[in-house]
Design a protein around this motif. Structure first.
Motif: not given
Length: 174
Positions: A152-170
Protein backbone atom coordinates in the motif's frame (compact mmCIF):
# COMPACT_ATOMS: atom_id res chain seq x y z
CA UNK A 1 -22.71 76.55 -28.31
CA UNK A 2 -22.51 72.84 -28.64
CA UNK A 3 -25.68 70.83 -28.39
CA UNK A 4 -26.08 68.53 -25.34
CA UNK A 5 -25.39 64.87 -26.09
CA UNK A 6 -25.91 61.86 -23.90
CA UNK A 7 -22.80 59.63 -23.63
CA UNK A 8 -20.83 57.43 -21.22
CA UNK A 9 -18.23 59.02 -19.07
CA UNK A 10 -15.00 57.01 -19.00
CA UNK A 11 -12.94 57.18 -15.87
CA UNK A 12 -9.42 55.76 -15.95
CA UNK A 13 -7.46 54.73 -12.86
CA UNK A 14 -3.70 54.25 -13.00
CA UNK A 15 -1.77 52.45 -10.32
CA UNK A 16 1.79 51.34 -9.73
CA UNK A 17 3.06 48.52 -7.54
CA UNK A 18 3.00 44.76 -7.30
CA UNK A 19 -0.07 42.70 -8.02
CA UNK A 20 -0.58 39.92 -5.49
CA UNK A 21 -2.80 36.89 -5.78
CA UNK A 22 -5.96 36.89 -3.66
CA UNK A 23 -5.40 33.25 -2.73
CA UNK A 24 -2.04 31.52 -2.93
CA UNK A 25 -1.81 27.74 -2.72
CA UNK A 26 1.51 25.98 -2.31
CA UNK A 27 1.64 22.81 -4.39
CA UNK A 28 4.27 20.29 -3.42
CA UNK A 29 5.18 16.65 -3.76
CA UNK A 30 5.09 13.89 -1.16
CA UNK A 31 7.98 12.11 -2.87
CA UNK A 32 11.24 13.36 -4.28
CA UNK A 33 12.87 12.79 -7.61
CA UNK A 34 13.63 14.27 -10.98
CA UNK A 35 10.78 16.04 -12.78
CA UNK A 36 10.24 14.05 -15.96
CA UNK A 37 7.35 16.10 -17.30
CA UNK A 38 6.21 19.66 -16.60
CA UNK A 39 2.78 20.62 -17.91
CA UNK A 40 2.46 24.09 -16.35
CA UNK A 41 4.84 27.00 -16.02
CA UNK A 42 4.67 30.71 -15.09
CA UNK A 43 1.34 32.33 -15.96
CA UNK A 44 -0.24 29.04 -17.03
CA UNK A 45 -3.95 28.83 -16.34
CA UNK A 46 -4.79 25.57 -14.61
CA UNK A 47 -8.00 23.93 -13.48
CA UNK A 48 -8.56 21.74 -10.45
CA UNK A 49 -7.34 18.22 -11.21
CA UNK A 50 -5.03 19.19 -14.10
CA UNK A 51 -1.75 17.27 -14.18
CA UNK A 52 0.94 19.85 -13.41
CA UNK A 53 4.06 17.71 -13.26
CA UNK A 54 5.30 14.14 -13.15
CA UNK A 55 8.23 12.98 -11.05
CA UNK A 56 10.22 10.18 -12.71
CA UNK A 57 8.23 7.13 -11.54
CA UNK A 58 10.79 4.41 -12.34
CA UNK A 59 12.19 4.16 -8.82
CA UNK A 60 8.69 4.00 -7.34
CA UNK A 61 7.54 1.46 -9.93
CA UNK A 62 10.50 -0.72 -8.93
CA UNK A 63 9.56 -0.39 -5.27
CA UNK A 64 6.00 -1.40 -6.13
CA UNK A 65 7.20 -4.49 -8.01
CA UNK A 66 9.46 -5.40 -5.10
CA UNK A 67 6.58 -5.01 -2.62
CA UNK A 68 4.36 -7.22 -4.80
CA UNK A 69 7.08 -9.88 -4.98
CA UNK A 70 7.62 -9.73 -1.21
CA UNK A 71 3.89 -10.22 -0.68
CA UNK A 72 3.82 -13.25 -2.98
CA UNK A 73 6.86 -14.65 -1.17
CA UNK A 74 5.10 -14.21 2.18
CA UNK A 75 2.02 -15.97 0.83
CA UNK A 76 4.19 -18.87 -0.33
CA UNK A 77 5.82 -19.01 3.11
CA UNK A 78 2.38 -19.18 4.70
CA UNK A 79 1.39 -22.07 2.43
CA UNK A 80 4.60 -23.92 3.36
CA UNK A 81 3.99 -23.18 7.04
CA UNK A 82 0.47 -24.58 6.83
CA UNK A 83 1.79 -27.73 5.15
CA UNK A 84 4.41 -28.13 7.88
CA UNK A 85 1.71 -27.70 10.52
CA UNK A 86 -0.45 -30.43 8.97
CA UNK A 87 2.60 -32.72 8.82
CA UNK A 88 3.45 -32.02 12.48
CA UNK A 89 -0.17 -32.67 13.50
CA UNK A 90 -0.13 -36.02 11.70
CA UNK A 91 3.14 -36.98 13.40
CA UNK A 92 1.70 -35.93 16.76
CA UNK A 93 -1.34 -38.18 16.24
CA UNK A 94 0.94 -41.10 15.39
CA UNK A 95 3.22 -40.38 18.37
CA UNK A 96 0.20 -40.20 20.70
CA UNK A 97 -1.07 -43.56 19.40
CA UNK A 98 2.39 -45.10 19.91
CA UNK A 99 2.51 -43.66 23.43
CA UNK A 100 -0.93 -45.06 24.27
CA UNK A 101 0.12 -48.52 23.03
CA UNK A 102 3.35 -48.27 24.99
CA UNK A 103 1.39 -47.38 28.13
CA UNK A 104 -0.76 -50.52 27.77
CA UNK A 105 2.24 -52.74 26.99
CA UNK A 106 4.20 -51.34 29.95
CA UNK A 107 1.27 -52.03 32.31
CA UNK A 108 1.24 -55.61 31.04
CA UNK A 109 4.99 -55.86 31.59
CA UNK A 110 5.70 -56.52 27.92
CA UNK A 111 7.58 -53.26 27.15
CA UNK A 112 10.68 -52.07 28.92
CA UNK A 113 10.61 -48.79 30.84
CA UNK A 114 13.25 -47.40 28.50
CA UNK A 115 11.06 -47.96 25.40
CA UNK A 116 8.08 -46.50 27.28
CA UNK A 117 10.10 -43.38 28.15
CA UNK A 118 11.16 -43.04 24.49
CA UNK A 119 7.52 -43.24 23.32
CA UNK A 120 6.50 -40.69 25.93
CA UNK A 121 9.28 -38.30 24.88
CA UNK A 122 8.45 -38.73 21.20
CA UNK A 123 4.79 -37.87 21.88
CA UNK A 124 5.72 -34.78 23.90
CA UNK A 125 8.19 -33.70 21.25
CA UNK A 126 5.56 -34.08 18.52
CA UNK A 127 3.09 -31.98 20.54
CA UNK A 128 5.75 -29.30 21.00
CA UNK A 129 6.46 -29.33 17.26
CA UNK A 130 2.77 -28.75 16.54
CA UNK A 131 2.79 -25.70 18.84
CA UNK A 132 5.98 -24.40 17.22
CA UNK A 133 4.49 -24.82 13.74
CA UNK A 134 1.32 -23.04 14.85
CA UNK A 135 3.47 -20.12 15.99
CA UNK A 136 5.30 -20.12 12.64
CA UNK A 137 1.91 -20.12 10.92
CA UNK A 138 0.87 -17.04 12.89
CA UNK A 139 4.19 -15.39 12.11
CA UNK A 140 3.70 -16.06 8.38
CA UNK A 141 0.22 -14.51 8.55
CA UNK A 142 1.67 -11.44 10.29
CA UNK A 143 4.32 -11.14 7.58
CA UNK A 144 1.57 -11.12 4.96
CA UNK A 145 -0.15 -8.26 6.77
CA UNK A 146 3.18 -6.43 6.93
CA UNK A 147 3.79 -6.97 3.20
CA UNK A 148 0.27 -5.77 2.34
CA UNK A 149 1.02 -2.57 4.25
CA UNK A 150 4.34 -2.17 2.40
CA UNK A 151 2.52 -2.71 -0.90
CA UNK A 152 0.00 0.00 0.00
CA UNK A 153 2.85 2.42 0.80
CA UNK A 154 4.55 1.62 -2.52
CA UNK A 155 1.29 2.17 -4.43
CA UNK A 156 0.72 5.45 -2.62
CA UNK A 157 4.25 6.67 -3.32
CA UNK A 158 3.87 5.81 -7.00
CA UNK A 159 0.61 7.77 -7.12
CA UNK A 160 2.40 10.75 -5.53
CA UNK A 161 4.71 11.00 -8.57
CA UNK A 162 1.86 12.79 -10.35
CA UNK A 163 1.23 16.32 -9.09
CA UNK A 164 -2.24 17.72 -9.74
CA UNK A 165 -3.64 21.24 -9.42
CA UNK A 166 -5.64 21.48 -6.19
CA UNK A 167 -7.72 24.48 -7.39
CA UNK A 168 -8.44 26.58 -10.48
CA UNK A 169 -5.97 29.41 -10.94
CA UNK A 170 -2.83 30.75 -12.51
CA UNK A 171 0.68 29.52 -11.82
CA UNK A 172 2.66 32.41 -10.37
CA UNK A 173 5.80 30.63 -9.23
CA UNK A 174 7.59 27.38 -9.91
Amino acid sequence: TTPVVRANVDDTVDATGTINAVTTVQVGAQVSGIISKLNADFNSTVHEGDLLAVIDPRVYEGQLLQAQANLENSRANLAASKANLVNAQAKAVQAKADYDRATDLTKQGIMSPQNFDAAKATSASADAQVKADQALDQQAEAQIAQQVAALNVAETNLAYTKIYAPIDGTVINR
